[in-house]
Design a protein around this motif. Structure first.
Motif, PDB file in Angstrom:
ATOM      1  N   PRO A 129       0.815  -1.230   0.000  1.00 10.59           N
ATOM      2  CA  PRO A 129       0.000   0.000   0.000  1.00 10.59           C
ATOM      3  C   PRO A 129       0.845   1.276   0.000  1.00 10.59           C
ATOM      4  CG  PRO A 129       0.049  -0.945   2.195  1.00 10.59           C
ATOM      5  CD  PRO A 129       0.777  -1.917   1.294  1.00 10.59           C
ATOM      6  N   LEU A 130       2.166   1.131   0.041  1.00 11.16           N
ATOM      7  CA  LEU A 130       3.053   2.298   0.101  1.00 11.16           C
ATOM      8  C   LEU A 130       3.721   2.594  -1.237  1.00 11.16           C
ATOM      9  CD1 LEU A 130       4.904   1.469   3.466  1.00 11.16           C
ATOM     10  CD2 LEU A 130       2.709   2.618   3.135  1.00 11.16           C
ATOM     11  N   LEU A 131       3.346   1.843  -2.278  1.00 10.20           N
ATOM     12  CA  LEU A 131       4.053   1.990  -3.552  1.00 10.20           C
ATOM     13  C   LEU A 131       4.002   3.418  -4.087  1.00 10.20           C
ATOM     14  CD1 LEU A 131       3.173  -1.310  -5.474  1.00 10.20           C
ATOM     15  CD2 LEU A 131       5.279  -0.730  -4.256  1.00 10.20           C
ATOM     16  N   ASP A 132       2.859   4.081  -3.923  1.00  5.40           N
ATOM     17  CA  ASP A 132       2.784   5.461  -4.423  1.00  5.40           C
ATOM     18  C   ASP A 132       3.684   6.392  -3.616  1.00  5.40           C
ATOM     19  OD1 ASP A 132       1.068   5.052  -2.240  1.00  5.40           O
ATOM     20  OD2 ASP A 132      -0.212   6.746  -2.790  1.00  5.40           O
ATOM     21  N   ALA A 133       3.777   6.171  -2.292  1.00  3.24           N
ATOM     22  CA  ALA A 133       4.654   6.994  -1.443  1.00  3.24           C
ATOM     23  C   ALA A 133       6.121   6.751  -1.781  1.00  3.24           C
ATOM     24  CB  ALA A 133       4.393   6.684   0.032  1.00  3.24           C
TER      25      ALA A 133
ATOM     26  N   ARG B 196      -1.059  -4.491   5.418  1.00  2.00           N
ATOM     27  CA  ARG B 196      -1.511  -3.370   4.603  1.00  2.00           C
ATOM     28  C   ARG B 196      -2.236  -2.328   5.464  1.00  2.00           C
ATOM     29  NH1 ARG B 196      -2.537  -8.159   1.848  1.00  2.00           N
ATOM     30  NH2 ARG B 196      -1.286  -8.393  -0.036  1.00  2.00           N
ATOM     31  N   THR B 197      -3.071  -2.815   6.400  1.00  2.00           N
ATOM     32  CA  THR B 197      -3.793  -1.899   7.282  1.00  2.00           C
ATOM     33  C   THR B 197      -2.817  -1.159   8.187  1.00  2.00           C
ATOM     34  OG1 THR B 197      -5.638  -3.470   7.279  1.00  2.00           O
ATOM     35  CG2 THR B 197      -5.663  -1.755   8.967  1.00  2.00           C
ATOM     36  N   PHE B 198      -1.908  -1.900   8.809  1.00  2.32           N
ATOM     37  CA  PHE B 198      -0.893  -1.327   9.701  1.00  2.32           C
ATOM     38  C   PHE B 198      -0.043  -0.298   8.957  1.00  2.32           C
ATOM     39  CE2 PHE B 198       3.533  -1.577  11.218  1.00  2.32           C
ATOM     40  CZ  PHE B 198       3.382  -1.182  12.546  1.00  2.32           C
ATOM     41  N   ALA B 199       0.409  -0.663   7.758  1.00  2.00           N
ATOM     42  CA  ALA B 199       1.268   0.224   6.972  1.00  2.00           C
ATOM     43  C   ALA B 199       0.522   1.492   6.563  1.00  2.00           C
ATOM     44  CB  ALA B 199       1.785  -0.503   5.732  1.00  2.00           C
ATOM     45  N   GLY B 200      -0.740   1.331   6.176  1.00  2.00           N
ATOM     46  CA  GLY B 200      -1.524   2.487   5.768  1.00  2.00           C
ATOM     47  C   GLY B 200      -1.757   3.473   6.895  1.00  2.00           C
TER      48      GLY B 200
ATOM     49  N   ALA C  48       2.607   8.977  10.673  1.00  2.04           N
ATOM     50  CA  ALA C  48       4.003   9.352  10.929  1.00  2.04           C
ATOM     51  C   ALA C  48       4.924   9.254   9.719  1.00  2.04           C
ATOM     52  CB  ALA C  48       4.552   8.479  12.063  1.00  2.04           C
ATOM     53  N   GLY C  49       4.441   8.717   8.618  1.00  5.62           N
ATOM     54  CA  GLY C  49       5.295   8.542   7.442  1.00  5.62           C
ATOM     55  C   GLY C  49       5.668   7.081   7.246  1.00  5.62           C
ATOM     56  N   TRP C  50       5.986   6.720   6.009  1.00  2.47           N
ATOM     57  CA  TRP C  50       6.206   5.305   5.672  1.00  2.47           C
ATOM     58  C   TRP C  50       7.409   4.694   6.392  1.00  2.47           C
ATOM     59  CZ3 TRP C  50      10.666   3.412   3.597  1.00  2.47           C
ATOM     60  CH2 TRP C  50      11.546   4.324   3.010  1.00  2.47           C
ATOM     61  N   ARG C  51       8.419   5.503   6.727  1.00  2.00           N
ATOM     62  CA  ARG C  51       9.618   4.951   7.366  1.00  2.00           C
ATOM     63  C   ARG C  51       9.313   4.308   8.723  1.00  2.00           C
ATOM     64  NH1 ARG C  51      14.312   6.517   4.818  1.00  2.00           N
ATOM     65  NH2 ARG C  51      14.056   8.147   3.234  1.00  2.00           N
ATOM     66  N   TYR C  52       8.346   4.883   9.433  1.00  2.00           N
ATOM     67  CA  TYR C  52       8.020   4.348  10.753  1.00  2.00           C
ATOM     68  C   TYR C  52       7.371   2.970  10.685  1.00  2.00           C
ATOM     69  CZ  TYR C  52       9.413   8.523  13.230  1.00  2.00           C
ATOM     70  OH  TYR C  52      10.159   9.534  13.774  1.00  2.00           O
TER      71      TYR C  52
ATOM     72  N   PRO D 134      -8.065   9.452  -8.604  1.00  2.00           N
ATOM     73  CA  PRO D 134      -9.477   9.833  -8.725  1.00  2.00           C
ATOM     74  C   PRO D 134     -10.271   8.714  -9.391  1.00  2.00           C
ATOM     75  CG  PRO D 134      -8.027  11.610  -9.443  1.00  2.00           C
ATOM     76  CD  PRO D 134      -7.165  10.387  -9.255  1.00  2.00           C
ATOM     77  N   PRO D 135     -11.578   8.508  -9.111  1.00  2.00           N
ATOM     78  CA  PRO D 135     -12.395   9.373  -8.256  1.00  2.00           C
ATOM     79  C   PRO D 135     -12.278   9.116  -6.762  1.00  2.00           C
ATOM     80  CG  PRO D 135     -13.719   7.583  -9.113  1.00  2.00           C
ATOM     81  CD  PRO D 135     -12.349   7.411  -9.719  1.00  2.00           C
ATOM     82  N   TYR D 136     -11.615   8.030  -6.360  1.00  2.00           N
ATOM     83  CA  TYR D 136     -11.589   7.701  -4.931  1.00  2.00           C
ATOM     84  C   TYR D 136     -10.559   8.527  -4.166  1.00  2.00           C
ATOM     85  CZ  TYR D 136     -14.471   3.682  -6.219  1.00  2.00           C
ATOM     86  OH  TYR D 136     -15.475   2.882  -6.691  1.00  2.00           O
ATOM     87  N   SER D 137      -9.323   8.569  -4.659  1.00  5.01           N
ATOM     88  CA  SER D 137      -8.225   9.307  -3.997  1.00  5.01           C
ATOM     89  C   SER D 137      -8.175   8.998  -2.500  1.00  5.01           C
ATOM     90  CB  SER D 137      -8.384  10.814  -4.226  1.00  5.01           C
ATOM     91  OG  SER D 137      -8.394  11.118  -5.599  1.00  5.01           O
ATOM     92  N   LEU D 138      -8.183   7.711  -2.172  1.00  4.62           N
ATOM     93  CA  LEU D 138      -8.227   7.290  -0.769  1.00  4.62           C
ATOM     94  C   LEU D 138      -6.880   7.476  -0.088  1.00  4.62           C
ATOM     95  CD1 LEU D 138     -10.258   3.946  -1.074  1.00  4.62           C
ATOM     96  CD2 LEU D 138     -11.112   6.215  -0.468  1.00  4.62           C
ATOM     97  N   SER D 139      -6.929   7.649   1.233  1.00  5.08           N
ATOM     98  CA  SER D 139      -5.713   7.766   2.042  1.00  5.08           C
ATOM     99  C   SER D 139      -5.062   6.394   2.195  1.00  5.08           C
ATOM    100  CB  SER D 139      -6.051   8.316   3.427  1.00  5.08           C
ATOM    101  OG  SER D 139      -6.838   7.357   4.142  1.00  5.08           O
ATOM    102  N   HIS D 140      -3.804   6.396   2.683  1.00  3.70           N
ATOM    103  CA  HIS D 140      -3.133   5.113   2.931  1.00  3.70           C
ATOM    104  C   HIS D 140      -3.890   4.285   3.966  1.00  3.70           C
ATOM    105  CE1 HIS D 140       0.335   7.350   1.176  1.00  3.70           C
ATOM    106  NE2 HIS D 140       0.529   6.182   0.612  1.00  3.70           N
ATOM    107  N   THR D 141      -4.464   4.956   4.964  1.00  3.42           N
ATOM    108  CA  THR D 141      -5.235   4.248   5.997  1.00  3.42           C
ATOM    109  C   THR D 141      -6.425   3.527   5.372  1.00  3.42           C
ATOM    110  OG1 THR D 141      -4.622   5.866   7.679  1.00  3.42           O
ATOM    111  CG2 THR D 141      -6.563   4.510   8.125  1.00  3.42           C
TER     112      THR D 141
END
Length: 384
Positions: free
Chosen positions: A25-29, A144-148, A154-158, A235-242
């Motif tokens: 789930p972090l591929l875009d970041a 995936r849930t934890f990472a999101g 706090a950012g992907w590194r954490y 778009p159209p969803y543009s969902l957050s990592h969470t």
């Protein structure tokens, strides 16, 4: 083997295997931070899976050669160091080195599965393997849930730094809990040990058939999960990592399938379970194809796909563990190499297909792989 010890095995497996799925789930970041194009970012997953396959070949067979308890704890501690490298990576080169090492060492999961099988009574082995594998399923999906959630907070590194802390704690728990089990060790050399994996494929038809099934079901699994972040973050969803990570929760029902499939395999119903699960796998791509129109349809598809994949996976393992008890670590290694090849293939193919043909192309690819898996099973089901 007591249920409490089996639960510790399951939790340790889930924690270890999660390390190779946090990136999905972090591929875009990762793409933004390190300047890697969307069509190429799937390489992060592919590197992890290729190195996981190397670990299966080079490290898991050592369980038939050395003290499993010591090997497991050492691999967990080395994983801590690799996770810290990923979490502090200043550039893509260091990221790739760290993620490769994480993949290599995550095979401790399979060392734990083989150890659990060795400690189980034959009449109870499917149930124990199913219970331990359910920990793997939950680890894969909750990763995936934890990472999101952690990335948004706090950012992907954490994600990797916090995992390093959890892994260190689990290494200490395993050191205390794992039994001092001394099985009869093989007397040949390490090279002969590795060569014997190839001989197992030559000698055991059930291993060949089940390994090919593993390759196909995990290609399908990876086609979905690697590329899913791309339409959901756009778009159209543009969902957050969470929110994207939360879709992993829908697949936790696969853990129930894992435990149930193990019991069915103990009762001699492995072939029937496999057939039904592969039909569900193929059907799952229909609701998944409606992702851009309905998130509910996506959730239904995820539940079906994960349930199907895990049912086949546990059935595969339960069936191959019935042969050659003295070589369970090598049987696990040989089987899981095909799992890893499938995961790597699905990862790199799905992001590339998405770039050129969109989500419908990804779903068509997944359905084609699932169809081939069902046809292969139908042609080989009488050959076991």
């Amino acid at each position: 083997m007591s249920r409490n010890v089996a639960l510790v095995f399951a939790i340790a497996c889930g924690l270890a295997v999660a390390n190779i799925y946090y990136a999905q789930p972090l591929l875009d970041a990762l793409s933004s931070e390190f300047g890697i194009t969307q069509s190429s970012i799937g390489i992060v997953i592919t590197i992890t899976q290729v190195c996981y396959a190397l670990g299966l070949l080079l490290l898991v067979p050592l369980g038939d050669f050395f003290n499993r308890r010591r090997l497991i704890v050492i691999q967990m501690i080395l994983s801590v160091l690799a996770l810290i490298v990923v979490g502090t990576a200043p550039n893509s080169t260091v990221l790739f080195i760290g993620i490769a090492t994480v993949g290599l060492l995550a095979v401790v999961t399979q060392a734990l599965v083989a150890f659990a099988a060795a400690l189980s009574a034959s009449s109870d082995r499917g149930r124990i393997v199913g219970l331990v594998t359910s920990g793997i399923v939950i680890g894969i999906l909750l990763a995936r849930t934890f990472a999101g959630v952690l990335t948004d907070l706090a950012g992907w590194r954490y994600v990797y730094l916090v995992s390093a802390v959890f892994t260190l704690i689990m290494a200490g728990i395993l050191f205390r809990v794992l039994p001092h089990y001394d099985h009869k060790r093989e007397s040949f050399s390490y090279i002969s040990l590795l060569r014997s994996i190839l001989m197992l494929f030559v000698q055991e038809r059930i291993l060949r058939i089940r390994a090919v099934l593993a390759l196909m079901i995990f290609t399908a699994f990876s086609i979905l999960w690697t590329s899913l972040v791309l339409p959901l973050s756009a778009p159209p969803y543009s969902l957050s990592h969470t929110a994207i990570g939360a879709f992993g929760l829908a697949g936790v029902t696969g853990a129930l399938a894992a435990a149930r499939a193990g019991r069915l395999a103990d009762r001699g119903l492995g072939q029937r379970t496999t057939g039904v699960a592969l039909i569900l796998l193929l059907v799952s791509w229909l609701p998944i194809s409606y992702t851009n129109h309905s998130l509910l349809a996506l959730i239904v598809g995820i539940v079906l796909l994960d349930l199907a994949v895990q049912a086949v996976h546990v059935t595969n393992q339960s069936m191959i563990f019935t042969v050659r008890p003295e070589a369970r670590s090598r049987l696990t290694a040989g089987y899981m190499i095909f799992y890893s090849i499938g995961s790597a293939t699905g990862s790199i193919a799905s992001t590339s297909i998405y770039e050129h043909f969109g989500w419908n192309g990804v779903c068509l690819l997944g359905a084609m792989v699932s169809t081939v898996a069902l046809l292969f099973w139908s042609l080989t089901r009488h050959l076991h």
